[in-house]
Scaffold this motif. Structure first.
Motif, PDB file in Angstrom:
ATOM      1  N   VAL A 276      -9.307  22.053-167.572  1.00 17.74           N
ATOM      2  CA  VAL A 276     -10.168  23.102-167.025  1.00 17.74           C
ATOM      3  C   VAL A 276      -9.285  24.284-166.649  1.00 17.74           C
ATOM      4  CG1 VAL A 276     -11.730  23.744-165.168  1.00 17.74           C
ATOM      5  CG2 VAL A 276     -11.850  21.447-166.160  1.00 17.74           C
ATOM      6  N   MET A 277      -9.579  25.438-167.226  1.00 19.39           N
ATOM      7  CA  MET A 277      -8.803  26.645-166.954  1.00 19.39           C
ATOM      8  C   MET A 277      -9.539  27.468-165.886  1.00 19.39           C
ATOM      9  SD  MET A 277      -6.036  28.310-167.782  1.00 19.39           S
ATOM     10  CE  MET A 277      -5.590  27.729-169.411  1.00 19.39           C
ATOM     11  N   LEU A 278      -8.811  27.830-164.853  1.00 16.76           N
ATOM     12  CA  LEU A 278      -9.390  28.625-163.772  1.00 16.76           C
ATOM     13  C   LEU A 278      -8.814  30.036-163.814  1.00 16.76           C
ATOM     14  CD1 LEU A 278      -9.180  26.084-160.805  1.00 16.76           C
ATOM     15  CD2 LEU A 278     -11.169  26.596-162.233  1.00 16.76           C
ATOM     16  N   PRO A 279      -9.644  31.050-163.591  1.00 18.60           N
ATOM     17  CA  PRO A 279      -9.114  32.420-163.511  1.00 18.60           C
ATOM     18  C   PRO A 279      -8.225  32.570-162.295  1.00 18.60           C
ATOM     19  CG  PRO A 279     -11.438  32.384-162.910  1.00 18.60           C
ATOM     20  CD  PRO A 279     -11.117  31.025-163.416  1.00 18.60           C
ATOM     21  N   ALA A 280      -7.538  33.715-162.229  1.00 21.48           N
ATOM     22  CA  ALA A 280      -6.508  33.909-161.210  1.00 21.48           C
ATOM     23  C   ALA A 280      -7.042  33.721-159.805  1.00 21.48           C
ATOM     24  CB  ALA A 280      -5.907  35.310-161.361  1.00 21.48           C
ATOM     25  N   GLY A 281      -8.170  34.361-159.484  1.00 20.12           N
ATOM     26  CA  GLY A 281      -8.699  34.280-158.128  1.00 20.12           C
ATOM     27  C   GLY A 281      -9.102  32.868-157.757  1.00 20.12           C
ATOM     28  N   ALA A 282      -9.807  32.169-158.665  1.00 25.11           N
ATOM     29  CA  ALA A 282     -10.242  30.804-158.385  1.00 25.11           C
ATOM     30  C   ALA A 282      -9.051  29.858-158.308  1.00 25.11           C
ATOM     31  CB  ALA A 282     -11.228  30.344-159.456  1.00 25.11           C
TER      32      ALA A 282
END
Length: 557
Positions: A449-455
């Motif tokens: 699962v790839m999360l964006p920078a903020g998350a």
């Protein structure tokens, strides 16, 4: 009487004059009888005169000559002609009198209607002379001034006009003497009780055949209510302009059909353009930020939405960018569709909001750093205690301890960095638990699962808080403790939320105690967590379970 006198004259004329008497002498009598009695009486009188003359000549002269017969015939012809002429003249005169009577009746009817309208008109009417004396007034003027008819007829016009407006009325009267047909002005009239009323006073004069008329027609229209409404409207407009100016707002209107914009001086000042009565939308587009022009253009298109509120950026001549709020509604006047509203400069407010948000974010970062540093020493102490000295080899123990501290440093740097890159959920968990992998039973499992920078940054803070808590009170602080971190897609569908679980097994040093501090705020026990939703924490004597849902929109594939 005329006929008798004529017969006596004719008989006498025959006795004393004889055949020399002239029947023509009776013609004046015939004219008189025709004028007084009419055609039939004149003809009858002519016959009687002719017979009487012939009888007198036959009796007194013993014979009737041919000349007498000639004179009789001339008398009869003359009498008939005179009677017919006078009869015709009488008929013509009677017809002329009938026409005159009809015209007089029409004039009287017109005058009656005029008097009716004059007396019952909704405005005051009066006739005055050039000296300003009231000659005649209607009922409405009596009601307006409070005077009776006789009282008003005795007053000069100046007595009805307020002293401050008497010069205006005098100028009206003088203007009528200078080849002007009518003049009008607004003056104050004085009632009988001394109160004043505003009236529209119009004086007019007719000049038949270039002769100056002494009579001046005056029309008085009571405009007190209209004047009060106009004054109230002007005062309201001044107050509105003052309020808008104090609030640094301007009014504007867009004609959708013509594509034109009108606005107050304050509106053009906010936009950054010189004040003008009207401008085209194309001219307005030169100062609106290109990214906001489509938004403004869409808001002025005809739609079913009456009220609207939009914010745009404008670029002033000095290069400064200003935020402007346009609020208004859609109006329709006839066949024209308009957008009307107010404009307000939001630049200072937005700057204040951004400064407050930045200050709040800085404060949050400071609290986070303070909390992280306060926990950091406990984690380092726990690492020192958890690592045993292998075969009393201090150097090896030192290297192992340095490796653990560097792994902890990597996680700390991850939390401290502000990066725009994304991160794998597995890497975040592995990096956080790296210092404890060799000494504790730790399991990490879940799909990629790839999360964006903020998350990713927010989840790293949550993981760090769970790790710190576990070191202090849970499985990482117990040599027999076990941690299982797992996640999966809800219902097995990659388009659903991610269900994240942190499960600890082992004796807890403070079972059942939940402290509500900064750490609780991060994992969401006191509200919404930094990332995800629906947090749930379960603590028992032999373990801990923390569950979190990461929504689909927070996942970067």
């Amino acid at each position: 009487m005329v006929l008798t006198a004529s017969v006596i004259f004719e008989t006498t004329n025959s006795v004393h004059i004889g055949q020399g008497g002239d029947f023509i002498a009776c013609i004046p009598a015939i004219i008189v009888i025709a004028y007084l009695e009419g055609r039939a009486a004149a003809i009858a009188a002519t016959l009687v005169m002719a017979v009487a003359g012939l009888w007198a000549r036959s009796v007194f002269n013993a014979q009737i000559s041919s000349e007498d017969w000639t004179r009789v015939i001339l008398l009869l012809v003359s009498g008939c002609v005179i009677a017919s002429v006078f009869h015709r003249l009488r008929q013509d005169l009677r017809e002329a009198l009938e026409v005159a009577e009809q015209r007089l009746a029409a004039v009287e009817a017109t005058e009656s209607r005029y008097r009716w309208a004059f007396e019952r008109a909704a405005m005051g009417f009066a006739n005055v002379n050039r000296k300003g004396e009231v000659l005649q007034s209607n009922r409405r003027l009596y009601e307006m001034t409070g005077y009776k008819e006789k009282e008003l007829a005795q007053l000069p016009l100046k007595a009805l006009v307020h002293p401050d407006d008497q010069d205006s009325v005098q100028q009206l009267l003088e203007g009528l003497d200078n080849d002007a047909i009518s003049f009008g002005t607004e003056v104050r009239l004085l009632r009988k009780d001394g109160t004043a009323l505003w009236a529209r006073l119009t004086l007019s004069s007719s000049r038949p055949d270039g002769v100056l008329s002494e009579s001046v027609f005056m029309v008085v229209d009571d405009i007190s209510e209209r004047r009060s409404a106009r004054e109230a409207l002007r005062a309201q407009k001044e107050w509105l302009d003052l309020v808008l100016s104090a609030g640094r707002m301007g009014t504007w209107r867009i004609d959708v059909k013509d594509g034109t914009v009108t606005g107050s001086g304050k509106f053009w000042d906010i936009i950054g353009l010189p004040s003008a009565p009207m401008r085209s939308l194309e001219e307005l587009s030169t100062v609106v930020h290109p990214a906001d022009w489509p938004k403004l253009e869409a808001s002025i298109r005809p739609s079913s939405v009456l009220n609207y509120d939009t914010e745009i950026r404008v670029r002033r001549a000095d290069g400064h960018i200003r935020w402007v709020a346009l609020r208004g509604r859609q109006e329709k006047h006839g066949d024209r569709l308009l957008r009307v509203g107010v404009a307000a400069d939001l630049t200072e407010r937005r700057q204040t909001t951004l400064l407050r948000a930045a200050a709040k974010k800085r404060e949050r970062i400071m609290l986070e750093q303070r909390h992280r540093f306060s926990n950091l020493f406990s984690v380092i102490t726990a690492l020192v205690k958890m690592i045993n000295v292998p075969d009393n080899n201090v150097a090896e123990y030192k290297d192992m301890l340095i490796d653990r501290i560097r792994a902890l440093e990597a996680t700390h740097l991850l939390l401290s960095r502000r990066t725009n890159s994304s991160g794998l959920l597995h890497d975040l968990v592995a990096r956080e638990l790296q210092p404890f992998v060799e000494t504790r039973d730790i399991t990490v499992a879940g799909p990629a699962v790839m999360l964006p920078a903020g998350a990713a940054e927010s989840l790293a803070m949550v993981l760090h808080e769970l790790t710190t808590n576990s070191v202090k009170y849970g499985a990482l602080g117990d040599s027999h403790g076990r941690i299982e971190v797992k996640w999966e897609f809800a219902s097995g569908d990659a388009t659903e939320d991610v269900a994240f679980d942190w499960v600890e097994s082992g004796r807890r040093r403070t079972p059942g105690v939940v402290r509500h501090g900064f750490g609780s705020m991060i994992i969401g026990l006191d509200g919404t967590p930094l990332v995800g939703h629906s947090p749930k924490l379960e603590i028992s004597d032999h373990g801990l379970r923390y569950s979190l849902r990461i929504s689909r929109k927070e996942i970067d594939f």
